[in-house]
Each structure stands twice: as C-alpha cells, then as structure tokens.
Motif scaffolding. Structure first.
Motif, PDB file in Angstrom:
ATOM      1  N   ARG A  25       0.831  -1.202   0.000  1.00  0.00           N
ATOM      2  CA  ARG A  25       0.000   0.000   0.000  1.00  0.00           C
ATOM      3  C   ARG A  25       0.871   1.258   0.000  1.00  0.00           C
ATOM      4  O   ARG A  25       1.856   1.337   0.746  1.00  0.00           O
ATOM      5  CB  ARG A  25      -0.955  -0.019   1.198  1.00  0.00           C
ATOM      6  N   LYS A  28       1.322   4.051   4.216  1.00  0.00           N
ATOM      7  CA  LYS A  28       1.420   3.158   5.363  1.00  0.00           C
ATOM      8  C   LYS A  28       2.282   3.831   6.427  1.00  0.00           C
ATOM      9  O   LYS A  28       3.136   4.667   6.123  1.00  0.00           O
ATOM     10  CB  LYS A  28       2.002   1.802   4.961  1.00  0.00           C
ATOM     11  N   ALA A 363      -3.334   0.262   7.246  1.00  0.00           N
ATOM     12  CA  ALA A 363      -1.882   0.151   6.995  1.00  0.00           C
ATOM     13  C   ALA A 363      -1.066   0.884   8.051  1.00  0.00           C
ATOM     14  O   ALA A 363      -0.030   1.477   7.755  1.00  0.00           O
ATOM     15  CB  ALA A 363      -1.534   0.653   5.598  1.00  0.00           C
TER      16      ALA A 363
END
Length: 394
Positions: A25, A28, A363
C-alpha cells in the motif's frame, strides 16, 4: 549436533518490520520499531556527532585495542552525564559495552556471579528483551504491576504491593526515564518511596536508562537515577547512547556499579572487566570515542544538547497533537494520558484485535499490545492514526 537445536521464536518487532516492508500500500505508517525518526521518516546523524566523527578521522592514528573496560575518559564522561556530581567518581565501577543491551547482559551476569539465588523483579510490562535475556541466563524473574491500562498512568499502589514481596538480596529492575513500552514514569516522590522500601528490605536496584534527554531534558530525566544512586548502598546502571546520540549501529553503552562503600569499587571493577573478557574481550570504541568528543568539547556539547532539545520538543508536540485530535474526534479526554507520557513510546490501551484491524484496514503498524513509537508520526499521519483508532472503537 546442530539437528539437536530447537527453533527459536522470531522477534515480534522484527516480524512487524518485515510485514511493513512487504506491505504494497502506498500510504502506510510504521509505529512499531523503536528507533527515532524525524518528520521525513529518517534517522539522521546528529550534527555534533558528524563533526566529532570528522575530527576523529583526522586525529585517529591507530586501530589497536583500547582496554578491556573501554576508554576511561568515555566512562568518566558518561558517569558525569548520568550521575552528575551526585556520587563520588571513586565509588563507581564502569565498563564500556556493545550498546545498552550489552550493558544489561553484563549486569545480569554480574548478578548471577555475585548472588546466584537472587530473583530479578521486572515491571509488567517491560522491554521484552529484558525477559528474554533473563530467561536465557536461567535467572528467576518475578513481575510487578506497573501500568494501569484504564488510566494510562503508573499503577503505583499495585507496584508497591508487589515490591513488598521482594526479599533481601533480590534485584529490582527500574526504567530510569521514558518507560518502554508504556511512556508512563514515576515522579520523584514515587522514586523516593521505592528507594525507602528497597533500603528497608535490603534489595538492590538496577536501572536501565536508555532514553535520557528524550523525556523532560537531560538533567530532569536523570533525577530518579541519581536519587537511587545516592540513597541505596549499591546500584547497577545500564545505559545506552543509541538514542540520545543517534548512534544505533555503533553499539555504544556502559554498565556502572555504584557502591556507597568505595572499598568495593575495585572488586566490582575487577569482576566487570572479567565479564567483558569472557564475552567479547575488548568493547567497540568508535561510538564511545564520538560520545567522548561531543561531551568534552563545549561547542559540540552545546550543539548536541540543542538538537536533542529539538528532538524532545518535537515528540512532545506530536503527543499533544495526537491527544488533541483524539479528543476532537471522540468528544472526551480519555486519551489525554498520551500527552502526559514521555519518551518515544506510549501504550494506547487498544486490544490486539483492534491493533490488527488498524493494520489491516489502515496500513498502520504497531506492536500487538498497542505500543506506538511517537517518533514514527508526523503532522500528516497524526490525523490518520486518530481516525483509525476511533473507527475501530477505541
């Protein structure tokens, strides 16, 4: 032979670091690893340390060993930094060690040599490696209550009730400042109460001080340690230079043994030096040399303290921002304790399920007990963490 070994449990924080690294991702947040980072996510070399390293590069003429206890000037400088003028120098034995972890290991082995039957009382919670090393050495450990998850403060009544079970000759491990993992510290009145109890029982205090300067300032953060060292017959102190000098990879630490009976100083020094010889012989010198350069040079020291103040104040600002944002989103001050904590860490009081949900949905990575590294935040990520906490029902 090797097939007789047992698989060791992986370090949870190192596993968390790897999981963060592999997360694809784009946005994060890593709040797990216990390393200082600035707003850009970097662990910079401090200005004074960089200058000291440049000076030493010009001055150094040999890579030969120093001595088994390390450079005496490093010991003098570190004793002055941590203990000030609170105890006489001839009452302190000291050895340089590979980081604060090396100091802890040597301290635990010294305890084992001097008093094999001694128990070591450890706060619940504490830095996990305390327990890991103690278990590895076969030293009996007993936990004492320390943190109140409901209030985010020290459970001092519970702590004192548990420490009343300590026996003469046992060792009580205390965090000098910036308690890891909770961020909740004793005040000086509480320190004095602990000292009085230990002296009444005849127990030995051991202090792990790894974050001096990260809480309320170099002098303020040392007050508890100095009180103990001046009040108890004997005190062990394990200290790290990794954080306040930013020299993590140089592995620079020190172990001190303070005795009010100065005649015992040489005996302690002999045994501590012996432990260095058995473990790694000569301790590393490069980081210790940089620390010595910084502390003995007035200009470098002033610049170091100024940068350390900026680091500390930055973390205090982040704490207040997070507490304020959580109050705004929740409509209550139940997270006000975050602003009262000191150092790099706070334990947020989330369940392991909430921690996992925050990782999966947002995240944001933190240790399973909801310990976060405040220095992993910045102005942009504080609102993201606060929003995630509220969304998981914190």
């Amino acid at each position: 032979m090797l097939n007789a070994l047992n698989e060791q449990s992986p370090d949870k924080i190192l596993m968390l670091m790897q999981a963060f690294k592999e997360d694809p991702r784009p946005v994060k947040i890593d709040l797990g690893v216990g390393v200082y980072k600035n707003a850009n996510g970097q662990t910079p070399i401090m200005r004074a340390v960089k200058k000291a390293e440049q000076q030493w590069w010009e001055e150094e003429t040999s890579k030969s060993y120093v001595n088994l206890a390390g450079d005496p000037e490093f010991s003098d400088m570190m004793i002055g930094l941590i203990l000030g003028s609170s105890v006489a120098r001839n009452s302190v034995a000291a050895i340089a060690t590979p980081g604060g972890t090396g100091a802890l290991r040597q301290a635990f082995e010294l305890i084992q040599m001097a008093s094999p039957e001694a128990k070591v009382f450890v706060s619940d919670p504490t830095w996990p490696n305390h327990l890991s090393i103690l278990r590895h050495l076969g030293i009996e450990t007993v936990s004492y209550r320390y943190f109140d998850s409901a209030t985010g403060a020290v459970n001092f009544d519970g702590m004192m009730q548990d420490l009343a079970k300590v026996s003469k000759g046992d060792v009580v491990l205390l965090h000098g400042c910036c308690h890891n993992p909770t961020g909740a510290n004793l005040n000086l009145t509480e320190w004095q109460t602990v000292v009085d109890l230990l002296n009444e029982i005849g127990a030995v205090p051991m202090i792990d001080i790894a974050y001096q300067g990260f809480g309320d300032g170099l002098e303020a953060d040392a007050k508890g340690t100095r009180l103990v060292a001046t009040s108890c017959p004997e005190t062990l102190i394990a200290a790290s230079c990794s954080k306040n000098f930013g020299i993590y990879r140089e592995r620079t630490g020190i172990l001190m043994a303070v005795s009010q009976d100065s005649s015992l100083r040489n005996l302690a020094q002999s045994n501590m030096t012996h432990l260095n010889r058995q473990n790694y012989s000569f301790p590393p010198d490069h980081g210790a040399r940089l620390v010595t350069h910084v502390l003995r040079d007035d200009d470098l020291r002033a610049d170091w303290q100024a940068e350390l103040d900026d680091i500390r104040n930055g973390m205090l600002t982040l704490r207040q921002q997070l507490a304020d944002e959580l109050q705004r989103l929740s409509g209550s001050n139940r997270f006000g304790f975050i602003a009262q904590h000191r150092g790099m860490f706070s334990r947020l009081g989330l369940s392991s399920a909430q921690v996992e949900q925050i990782r999966a949905d947002h995240a944001i990575y933190m240790v399973g007990d909801s310990r976060i590294n405040i220095a992993g935040l910045n102005d942009e990520s504080v609102p993201l963490l606060a929003d995630a906490m509220i969304k998981v029902g914190a």
